[in-house]
Motif scaffolding. Sequence first.
Motif, PDB file in Angstrom:
ATOM      1  N   ALA A  35     -12.629  -6.274   3.051  1.00  0.00           N
ATOM      2  CA  ALA A  35     -11.699  -6.505   4.161  1.00  0.00           C
ATOM      3  C   ALA A  35     -10.284  -6.556   3.622  1.00  0.00           C
ATOM      4  N   PHE A  36      -9.354  -5.928   4.351  1.00  0.00           N
ATOM      5  CA  PHE A  36      -7.947  -6.058   3.990  1.00  0.00           C
ATOM      6  C   PHE A  36      -7.117  -6.294   5.235  1.00  0.00           C
ATOM      7  N   ALA A  37      -6.008  -7.003   5.041  1.00  0.00           N
ATOM      8  CA  ALA A  37      -5.115  -7.360   6.145  1.00  0.00           C
ATOM      9  C   ALA A  37      -3.691  -7.438   5.619  1.00  0.00           C
ATOM     10  N   ASN A  38      -2.769  -6.972   6.449  1.00  0.00           N
ATOM     11  CA  ASN A  38      -1.351  -7.024   6.095  1.00  0.00           C
ATOM     12  C   ASN A  38      -1.066  -6.391   4.729  1.00  0.00           C
ATOM     13  N   GLY A  39      -1.777  -5.300   4.466  1.00  0.00           N
ATOM     14  CA  GLY A  39      -1.504  -4.530   3.268  1.00  0.00           C
ATOM     15  C   GLY A  39      -2.145  -5.032   1.996  1.00  0.00           C
ATOM     16  N   ARG A  40      -2.908  -6.136   2.062  1.00  0.00           N
ATOM     17  CA  ARG A  40      -3.512  -6.724   0.876  1.00  0.00           C
ATOM     18  C   ARG A  40      -5.018  -6.888   1.054  1.00  0.00           C
ATOM     19  N   ILE A  41      -5.731  -6.894  -0.054  1.00  0.00           N
ATOM     20  CA  ILE A  41      -7.162  -7.151  -0.007  1.00  0.00           C
ATOM     21  C   ILE A  41      -7.362  -8.623   0.316  1.00  0.00           C
ATOM     22  N   ALA A  42      -8.114  -8.881   1.386  1.00  0.00           N
ATOM     23  CA  ALA A  42      -8.318 -10.253   1.854  1.00  0.00           C
ATOM     24  C   ALA A  42      -9.616 -10.850   1.334  1.00  0.00           C
ATOM     25  N   ASP A 368      -4.711  -0.557  -1.568  1.00  0.00           N
ATOM     26  CA  ASP A 368      -4.733   0.875  -1.857  1.00  0.00           C
ATOM     27  C   ASP A 368      -6.179   1.200  -2.192  1.00  0.00           C
ATOM     28  N   ILE A 369      -6.876   1.793  -1.241  1.00  0.00           N
ATOM     29  CA  ILE A 369      -8.330   1.951  -1.323  1.00  0.00           C
ATOM     30  C   ILE A 369      -8.702   3.382  -0.981  1.00  0.00           C
ATOM     31  N   ILE A 370      -9.690   3.921  -1.695  1.00  0.00           N
ATOM     32  CA  ILE A 370     -10.217   5.236  -1.335  1.00  0.00           C
ATOM     33  C   ILE A 370     -11.725   5.150  -1.130  1.00  0.00           C
ATOM     34  N   ARG A 371     -12.190   5.937  -0.180  1.00  0.00           N
ATOM     35  CA  ARG A 371     -13.618   6.079   0.097  1.00  0.00           C
ATOM     36  C   ARG A 371     -14.068   7.410  -0.485  1.00  0.00           C
ATOM     37  N   VAL A 372     -15.057   7.349  -1.367  1.00  0.00           N
ATOM     38  CA  VAL A 372     -15.470   8.536  -2.115  1.00  0.00           C
ATOM     39  C   VAL A 372     -16.946   8.816  -1.856  1.00  0.00           C
ATOM     40  N   HIS A 373     -17.218  10.031  -1.445  1.00  0.00           N
ATOM     41  CA  HIS A 373     -18.594  10.514  -1.289  1.00  0.00           C
ATOM     42  C   HIS A 373     -18.868  11.504  -2.413  1.00  0.00           C
ATOM     43  N   VAL A 374     -20.039  11.382  -3.022  1.00  0.00           N
ATOM     44  CA  VAL A 374     -20.395  12.293  -4.106  1.00  0.00           C
ATOM     45  C   VAL A 374     -21.513  13.205  -3.622  1.00  0.00           C
ATOM     46  N   ALA A 375     -21.250  14.506  -3.639  1.00  0.00           N
ATOM     47  CA  ALA A 375     -22.229  15.516  -3.246  1.00  0.00           C
ATOM     48  C   ALA A 375     -22.629  16.292  -4.496  1.00  0.00           C
ATOM     49  N   GLY A 376     -23.834  16.047  -4.991  1.00  0.00           N
ATOM     50  CA  GLY A 376     -24.216  16.644  -6.268  1.00  0.00           C
ATOM     51  C   GLY A 376     -23.370  16.014  -7.357  1.00  0.00           C
ATOM     52  N   SER A 383     -11.606   9.127   2.803  1.00  0.00           N
ATOM     53  CA  SER A 383     -10.571   8.335   3.463  1.00  0.00           C
ATOM     54  C   SER A 383      -9.693   7.702   2.402  1.00  0.00           C
ATOM     55  N   VAL A 384      -8.414   7.511   2.762  1.00  0.00           N
ATOM     56  CA  VAL A 384      -7.450   6.902   1.853  1.00  0.00           C
ATOM     57  C   VAL A 384      -6.608   5.902   2.638  1.00  0.00           C
ATOM     58  N   TRP A 385      -6.478   4.700   2.080  1.00  0.00           N
ATOM     59  CA  TRP A 385      -5.584   3.690   2.661  1.00  0.00           C
ATOM     60  C   TRP A 385      -4.531   3.324   1.623  1.00  0.00           C
ATOM     61  N   ARG A 386      -3.298   3.269   2.038  1.00  0.00           N
ATOM     62  CA  ARG A 386      -2.229   2.764   1.162  1.00  0.00           C
ATOM     63  C   ARG A 386      -1.610   1.546   1.814  1.00  0.00           C
ATOM     64  N   GLU A 387      -1.647   0.452   1.128  1.00  0.00           N
ATOM     65  CA  GLU A 387      -1.202  -0.844   1.666  1.00  0.00           C
ATOM     66  C   GLU A 387      -1.838  -1.115   3.040  1.00  0.00           C
ATOM     67  N   GLY A 388      -3.114  -0.778   3.137  1.00  0.00           N
ATOM     68  CA  GLY A 388      -3.878  -1.074   4.342  1.00  0.00           C
ATOM     69  C   GLY A 388      -3.737  -0.067   5.457  1.00  0.00           C
ATOM     70  N   HIS A 389      -2.851   0.903   5.333  1.00  0.00           N
ATOM     71  CA  HIS A 389      -2.669   1.906   6.372  1.00  0.00           C
ATOM     72  C   HIS A 389      -3.412   3.193   5.991  1.00  0.00           C
TER      73      HIS A 389
END
Length: 392
Positions: A35-42, A368-376, A383-389
């Motif tokens: 969970a993140f809020a206001n640009g930071r990991i909560a 600053d979070i990324i969602r990574v799927h690995v195919a093979g 998806s990419v979030w920078r400062e929660g956006h």
Amino acid sequence: MFEMTAKQADQQTDTVLGNARLVLSDGMIERGWLAFANGRIAEFGEGDAPGASLDVAGDMLMPGLVELHTDHIEAHYVPRPKVYWDPVAAVVSYDGQLATSGITTVLDSLRVWREEGAEEVDGQSAVLADAIARARAANLLRADHFLHLRCEIPMPSVVADATLLAGRPDVRLMSLMDHTPGQRQFRDEEKLRTYYRGKKGGMSDAELDVLFAKRFEYQKTYAAANMREIVALAQRLNVPLASHDDTTEQNVADAIRDRVVVAEFPTTFEAAAGLHAAGISILMGAPNVVRGGSHSGNIAAVDLAREGFLDILSSDYIPSSLLMGALQLPERAPAIDLPQAVRTVTKTPAEAVGLNDRGEIAVGKRADIIRVHVAGNLPVVRSVWREGHRVA
């Protein structure tokens, strides 16, 4: 084109992601939530999220990637010989490619030198620095951009050119480079000739003879004094220094003397061992990992990784290679686990240049979070979030 509206910027950005594999700096949560809020990991934890969440279907969540050395902006600014694109448009295009590769913080590497007849982007560092600043001011950028000034020490104008840029607040790294033929990256002069034949569409040996003779003269005339002045400039402004293509024991001794914090692309095992012993972080190219070796015939990054001498990866000229290289490290160097590999592209590079507010999944750090799927064997950034956006 991404642009965050004023309304979006003012909104409280609470996001909960569930059913995820979390890559922490020192371990894994195989099924958890973040969970993140206001640009930071909560918060984050194992199992089901405590409330409603976005199901990421078992994909990995990891910190946004931190890139210390990429000159890929040049391919967008000069996409064809003698074709100069609008510099702000080039920056926005380049930034979009970085973001979709999972890079949320980047040090844009700008060539701080001019050399007639060698590279068409030489002498353009001020133009590109200004374009990055204009794009940032207009809120057009997805990633967080800083500057890395690449200083070619033998060039006559390098001190003056670096002085014009080094005081900018977005300068986070200066590197000390010397591409004189017959040393460092191109100890084999023929490999440098091959490089320039490709870069220039076929320079003749006679033209290369002239170019190389000029470089030998520049090094003899300017290199020693320029090195002293560039190092003094960086230290006066408290800008971290990087060495480049260290090859010999003397190169290592110079790096120690100049108090460099990052050694970019050492070319020999002996140099890497000396740098490691001195506590200098070693940066190697992710394309070197993905390709299985150096395009210049120097030491392979995975060989250094197996010896524990690899600290940071850089995408250099292919943004997507940063994530690919990191995820391939555990397979190519079995002593390195996934969290360690991810640190080479997140926490370690961030801390090397003083960006201690990002680079890991930890409460209070930037979201600053990324969602990574690995195919093979191919990672895909979903998806990419920078400062929660959400930016990609």
